[in-house]
Scaffold this active site. Sequence first.
Site, PDB file in Angstrom:
ATOM      1  N   ARG A 165      37.568 -41.836  42.561  1.00 18.76           N
ATOM      2  CA  ARG A 165      38.514 -42.122  43.635  1.00 18.76           C
ATOM      3  C   ARG A 165      38.589 -43.641  43.795  1.00 18.76           C
ATOM      4  NH1 ARG A 165      38.038 -41.801  50.188  1.00 18.76           N
ATOM      5  NH2 ARG A 165      40.218 -42.341  50.588  1.00 18.76           N
ATOM      6  N   HIS A 166      39.759 -44.135  44.144  1.00 18.94           N
ATOM      7  CA  HIS A 166      39.962 -45.574  44.290  1.00 18.94           C
ATOM      8  C   HIS A 166      39.049 -46.175  45.361  1.00 18.94           C
ATOM      9  CE1 HIS A 166      42.015 -45.117  48.153  1.00 18.94           C
ATOM     10  NE2 HIS A 166      42.604 -44.061  47.630  1.00 18.94           N
ATOM     11  N   ASN A 182      42.779 -47.269  54.625  1.00 22.45           N
ATOM     12  CA  ASN A 182      41.556 -46.463  54.697  1.00 22.45           C
ATOM     13  C   ASN A 182      40.693 -46.942  55.854  1.00 22.45           C
ATOM     14  OD1 ASN A 182      41.052 -46.245  51.090  1.00 22.45           O
ATOM     15  ND2 ASN A 182      42.128 -44.846  52.434  1.00 22.45           N
ATOM     16  N   GLN A 194      47.582 -42.263  53.903  1.00 21.19           N
ATOM     17  CA  GLN A 194      47.957 -43.166  52.819  1.00 21.19           C
ATOM     18  C   GLN A 194      48.192 -42.338  51.570  1.00 21.19           C
ATOM     19  OE1 GLN A 194      46.027 -47.278  51.194  1.00 21.19           O
ATOM     20  NE2 GLN A 194      44.727 -45.486  51.125  1.00 21.19           N
ATOM     21  N   ARG A 203      46.308 -49.229  44.160  1.00 18.08           N
ATOM     22  CA  ARG A 203      44.889 -49.108  44.518  1.00 18.08           C
ATOM     23  C   ARG A 203      44.101 -48.381  43.442  1.00 18.08           C
ATOM     24  NH1 ARG A 203      47.924 -45.698  47.815  1.00 18.08           N
ATOM     25  NH2 ARG A 203      47.206 -43.549  48.183  1.00 18.08           N
ATOM     26  N   GLU A 236      48.437 -39.610  44.801  1.00 17.03           N
ATOM     27  CA  GLU A 236      47.946 -38.932  45.988  1.00 17.03           C
ATOM     28  C   GLU A 236      49.032 -38.020  46.559  1.00 17.03           C
ATOM     29  OE1 GLU A 236      45.845 -37.457  47.410  1.00 17.03           O
ATOM     30  OE2 GLU A 236      44.583 -38.832  48.547  1.00 17.03           O
ATOM     31  N   HIS A 240      42.903 -40.304  43.500  1.00 13.07           N
ATOM     32  CA  HIS A 240      42.829 -40.387  44.956  1.00 13.07           C
ATOM     33  C   HIS A 240      42.042 -39.202  45.517  1.00 13.07           C
ATOM     34  CE1 HIS A 240      46.158 -43.376  44.702  1.00 13.07           C
ATOM     35  NE2 HIS A 240      46.466 -42.640  43.650  1.00 13.07           N
TER      36      HIS A 240
END
Length: 232
Positions: A7-8, A14, A20, A57, A86, A158
């Site tokens: 995951r980023h 965040n 997001q 991201r 995402e 994501h």
Amino acid sequence: MLLYIVRHGETRLNEKGCLQGWIDEPLNQKGRDLALETGEGLKDVRFDLIFTSPLIRAKETAELVSKPSRKQFGEIPIVEDDRLKEINWGSWEGEGCLENNFSVPCDHYNQFFTDAYDFEGAPDGESVKEVCERTADFYQKLIGNPECQDKTILISTHGCAMRAMLRQVYTDLSDFWHGHVPYNCAVNIVEVKDGKSTLLGDDKIYYDPALCVNNYKVVDKIANCDKVNSFL
């Protein structure tokens, strides 16, 4: 085939606790640091190929996590794939989703955590089922690709998309979130052999666990109900 699914790193949204999805938000400094530390933890992994969501991201995370590997073993092909994006929150993008900033116009928002698979999402966005379908398509085509069978592959994606894709791996599908939303830069390691996927590493963290933050969870008390009430 060996897959490292990450995951980023953290972003400003965040940190603020905002939805997001397809907003193209870059990593903040903490997010870059987490990605670099994760890369150091994986520096001896020789990645043959990188797949990433096209959102910045995820791309930044892929570049930073793979930096030590590239330095040691040479450049790695990077492929962007829309199926790794995402969930699309539509008009809900950027809305606050914590108790102190809640503004999502949805009276059943908590279903996203308690019964995610059947959560329909924003009317002009995506459902979780749709995210599951596109990530499953990516995963099945990847593991079925004869040219990738002996490869070690980094996949940068994501939180919701990661859990959706890992439904192809998890044995228990009753809990979509597998306990919780994956932390920033959490890494899941999957071995694929003879078409069978085995989870070797479950949400592994390569930085100080004290830095793990979960701003995406059930809202016990919605503090700001104005938007919700107007939506209803």
